[in-house]
Design a protein around this motif. Structure first.
Motif, mmCIF file in Angstrom:
data_model
loop_
_atom_site.group_PDB
_atom_site.id
_atom_site.type_symbol
_atom_site.label_atom_id
_atom_site.label_comp_id
_atom_site.label_asym_id
_atom_site.label_seq_id
_atom_site.Cartn_x
_atom_site.Cartn_y
_atom_site.Cartn_z
ATOM 1 N N GLU A 149 0.853 -1.196 0.000
ATOM 2 C CA GLU A 149 0.000 0.000 0.000
ATOM 3 C C GLU A 149 0.885 1.241 0.000
ATOM 4 O O GLU A 149 1.782 1.373 0.828
ATOM 5 C CB GLU A 149 -0.911 0.015 1.234
ATOM 6 C CG GLU A 149 -1.860 1.203 1.269
ATOM 7 C CD GLU A 149 -2.819 1.169 2.441
ATOM 8 O OE1 GLU A 149 -3.137 2.268 2.972
ATOM 9 O OE2 GLU A 149 -3.238 0.049 2.851
ATOM 10 N N PHE A 150 0.628 2.140 -0.966
ATOM 11 C CA PHE A 150 1.361 3.405 -1.040
ATOM 12 C C PHE A 150 0.597 4.464 -0.250
ATOM 13 O O PHE A 150 -0.632 4.548 -0.329
ATOM 14 C CB PHE A 150 1.528 3.850 -2.492
ATOM 15 C CG PHE A 150 2.445 2.945 -3.290
ATOM 16 C CD1 PHE A 150 3.819 3.095 -3.197
ATOM 17 C CD2 PHE A 150 1.933 1.951 -4.109
ATOM 18 C CE1 PHE A 150 4.674 2.270 -3.925
ATOM 19 C CE2 PHE A 150 2.762 1.115 -4.830
ATOM 20 C CZ PHE A 150 4.153 1.280 -4.728
ATOM 21 N N ARG A 151 1.334 5.250 0.525
ATOM 22 C CA ARG A 151 0.716 6.301 1.331
ATOM 23 C C ARG A 151 1.520 7.600 1.208
ATOM 24 O O ARG A 151 2.712 7.575 0.883
ATOM 25 C CB ARG A 151 0.662 5.890 2.801
ATOM 26 C CG ARG A 151 -0.350 4.787 3.091
ATOM 27 C CD ARG A 151 -0.665 4.760 4.566
ATOM 28 N NE ARG A 151 -1.725 3.819 4.875
ATOM 29 C CZ ARG A 151 -2.294 3.723 6.068
ATOM 30 N NH1 ARG A 151 -1.883 4.525 7.053
ATOM 31 N NH2 ARG A 151 -3.249 2.856 6.286
ATOM 32 N N ASP A 152 0.846 8.699 1.564
ATOM 33 C CA ASP A 152 1.538 9.990 1.576
ATOM 34 C C ASP A 152 2.381 10.150 2.833
ATOM 35 O O ASP A 152 3.376 10.878 2.844
ATOM 36 C CB ASP A 152 0.519 11.134 1.490
ATOM 37 C CG ASP A 152 -0.214 11.146 0.162
ATOM 38 O OD1 ASP A 152 0.387 10.713 -0.847
ATOM 39 O OD2 ASP A 152 -1.376 11.567 0.131
ATOM 40 N N SER A 153 1.972 9.481 3.909
ATOM 41 C CA SER A 153 2.712 9.546 5.175
ATOM 42 C C SER A 153 2.377 8.330 6.024
ATOM 43 O O SER A 153 1.393 7.634 5.752
ATOM 44 C CB SER A 153 2.348 10.833 5.939
ATOM 45 O OG SER A 153 0.970 10.812 6.289
ATOM 46 N N LEU A 154 3.192 8.097 7.047
ATOM 47 C CA LEU A 154 2.979 6.995 7.971
ATOM 48 C C LEU A 154 2.865 7.540 9.394
ATOM 49 O O LEU A 154 3.487 8.563 9.718
ATOM 50 C CB LEU A 154 4.147 5.997 7.899
ATOM 51 C CG LEU A 154 4.345 5.276 6.562
ATOM 52 C CD1 LEU A 154 5.608 4.417 6.606
ATOM 53 C CD2 LEU A 154 3.138 4.417 6.211
ATOM 54 N N PRO A 155 2.079 6.900 10.246
ATOM 55 C CA PRO A 155 1.957 7.385 11.624
ATOM 56 C C PRO A 155 3.284 7.255 12.366
ATOM 57 O O PRO A 155 3.977 6.239 12.243
ATOM 58 C CB PRO A 155 0.893 6.455 12.233
ATOM 59 C CG PRO A 155 0.918 5.228 11.382
ATOM 60 C CD PRO A 155 1.278 5.681 10.013
#
Length: 562
Positions: A533-539
């Protein structure tokens, strides 16, 4: 909770303690059993059976070759990279008789994983299957390995069958990539050179290391758990004490589909079954269910050692359901949590209940088992004899029954420590011998234990430990990756599957296929992600540490809502 608490928790006939010093070393167990059960079958594979007498003779040939044709000395490490074939016990016990320390190595490792393990262990010799020799060719120049022994799948078979099997594997199935290892010797040639030569039988001390078994422990750096002769002998005796009333000496047939290079199968099949003179049927490729089931049809087996995914796959197979289970009296499950549905289905199909246990590489491996006389499905059973368990809170304080805390174990099977990693050892092993497992458990008043959660970020795929740190280290080397994280997500077939999250660098582009190919090239099969999964940011925490737990919680919510 006192250590004496466990003394009265064992069913009638099962001792609360074993004598871990009953044998001075593994060689003594091997010699006694191979003499006592000389004519009994020890291991079968591909239609060929080795008796205990033949196992002792062949392991002696290999030991003699090691001593008289190499410069290897007692205490040197030898990497053994073999699947479940007859060569495995011959090589392992031969190496031990020569005084070498065995480094169990997964045959499916990539070149990167092999290089780390060979260098970390300081291995000076390697025994590998021809199928993996092309990787050895790439890796060995970067290691201290000087002696290479190569074997083919059918090498222990009679001449004509050997030629047929090896030719099919090499030319029909094309499973042996071309390689060039001019320094290598064929295993059969080594055995021939050792035949008739005397063996200077090694006599290691009980606390000398017998096996280096690699694990991530509670972090992602692969470390060698130092398992001593006493550790492995203790766990052999502990398992025998709990199961001895069920298994008779010299007359049982055990199916061995789990890899012997995994400490669970090694302890059960190469240690406990050797002590009791029983017959192990080695399954080389359990993923080939039709071939495995055909093999099972040749034996009226009395015991089966497996794990959740295999039980489910077999019970869903019509040919398996038609087999004769009238002799089956013991089924052992370990390596991953046993699901209730799988346990019920197995009993329905075979008529045999599953005894679930729990262990770690660091405990040789068995810590607890459900006694066959009193199985509590949903628990991991009670500690094996001479073993104590407790649960502790975050500050290390003991907790009472019924409360959740980190499970700790103490007993003669607990490892000596991690190879050349004292700091890592001190993190998990206290001065008075308590090992912190990293699993969250509840101890019931009746002594049975339930695992309820995992403290560490480890992912468990089909019984194999996978550590997010390693996956993230590999993924971070892929150009275009800015940040990444790996977690385990629920999977019906494998218990957990791997999902990776990727944040792409500004201006860069990446596809799922590129990520999957990179992981495929650098990690063995069970460590590869099934989802990307591609995301703009991670927690993240305030100090920039990625919160895997939040990602896991998100995935669990998705499952709950589905």
């Amino acid at each position: 909770m006192t250590e004496n608490f466990w003394k009265d928790k064992y069913p009638v006939g099962i001792p609360a303690d074993i004598n871990a010093d009953e044998y001075p070393n593994i060689q003594a167990v091997l010699q006694q059993s191979c003499q006592r059960f000389a004519d009994k079958p020890a291991f079968s594979n591909l239609g060929k059976t080795l008796t205990y007498g033949e196992l002792y003779e062949l392991s002696g040939h290999f030991a003699a070759w090691l001593q008289q044709h190499t410069d290897l000395q007692p205490g040197d490490r030898i990497a053994v990279q073999l699947p479940n074939v007859l060569q495995y016990p011959v090589v392992v016990f031969g190496a031990m008789r020569a005084g070498l320390i065995v480094v169990n190595t997964n045959p499916l490792y990539t070149a990167r994983e092999m290089e780390h393990q060979f260098n970390d262990s300081g291995a000076k010799a390697l025994v590998c299957l021809a199928n993996m020799a092309h990787l050895a060719e790439v890796v060995l120049p970067k290691t201290g390995v000087k002696h290479v022994i190569v074997t083919e799948v059918g090498d222990m078979l009679p001449p004509l069958k050997r030629l047929l099997v090896n030719s099919v594997v090499k030319y029909v199935k094309k499973m042996v990539p071309a390689y060039s290892l001019p320094q290598a010797i064929k295993l059969n040639d080594a055995l021939a050179k050792g035949r008739g030569k005397s063996v200077n039988e090694a006599s290691p001390a009980a606390n000398d290391v017998a096996v280096l078994q690699y694990t991530g422990g509670t972090t992602g750096v692969a470390k060698g758990a130092m398992l001593t002769h006493r550790n492995l002998i203790a766990n052999m005796l502990q398992c025998k004490a709990l199961m001895g009333a069920t298994l008779n000496e010299g007359s049982e047939i055990l199916i061995a589909p789990l890899p012997l290079y995994h400490i669970y199968a090694f302890t059960v099949h190469c240690m406990m079954m050797m002590l009791t003179g029983n017959h192990n049927v080695l399954i080389t490729n359990p993923r080939d269910l039709p071939a495995m089931i055909k093999d099972l049809g040749n034996f009226k087996f009395t015991a089966f050692v497996g794990l959740n995914t295999l039980f489910v796959a077999l019970c869903n197979n019509e040919a398996f359901r038609r087999l004769d289970f009238s002799g089956l009296k013991l089924t052992l499950s370990g390596g991953m949590a046993l699901q209730l549905a799988a346990a019920e289905r197995w009993k329905e199909v075979t008529g045999c209940a599953i005894c679930e246990g729990y262990g770690m590489t660091e405990t040789s491996p068995v810590v607890t088992v459900n006694p066959i006389q009193n199985i509590q499905v949903g628990t991991i059973g009670i500690p094996v004899p001479s073993t104590s368990c407790k649960v502790i809170d975050e500050e290390g304080n003991d907790l009472p029954f019924g409360e959740r805390g980190e499970l700790c174990a103490k007993g003669p099977q607990v490892m000596k420590g991690y190879w050349q990693r004292q700091e890592a050892t001190d993190e998990v092993l206290s001065a008075d011998g308590w090992l912190q497992t990293g699993d969250i458990a509840v101890i019931q008043p009746d002594g049975f234990i339930r695992i309820v959660d995992r403290k560490k970020d480890m992912i468990l795929v089909s019984g194999f430990n996978v550590y997010p740190n390693e996956l993230e280290d590999v993924l971070a080397t892929l150009p275009g990756v800015l940040q990444c994280a790996a977690i385990g997500v629920p999977d019906e077939r494998t218990g957990e599957a791997i999902k990776v999250f990727v944040v792409v660098k500004p201006g860069a582009s990446l596809t799922k296929e590129q990520v999957m190919q990179h992981m495929h090239d650098n990690l063995t099969g069970y460590k590869r992600p099934k989802q990307v999964e591609f995301r703009d940011s991670l927690p993240m925490t305030n100090v920039g540490k990625i919160l895997r737990r939040e990602l896991r919680d998100e995935e669990l919510k998705k499952v709950a809502m589905a």
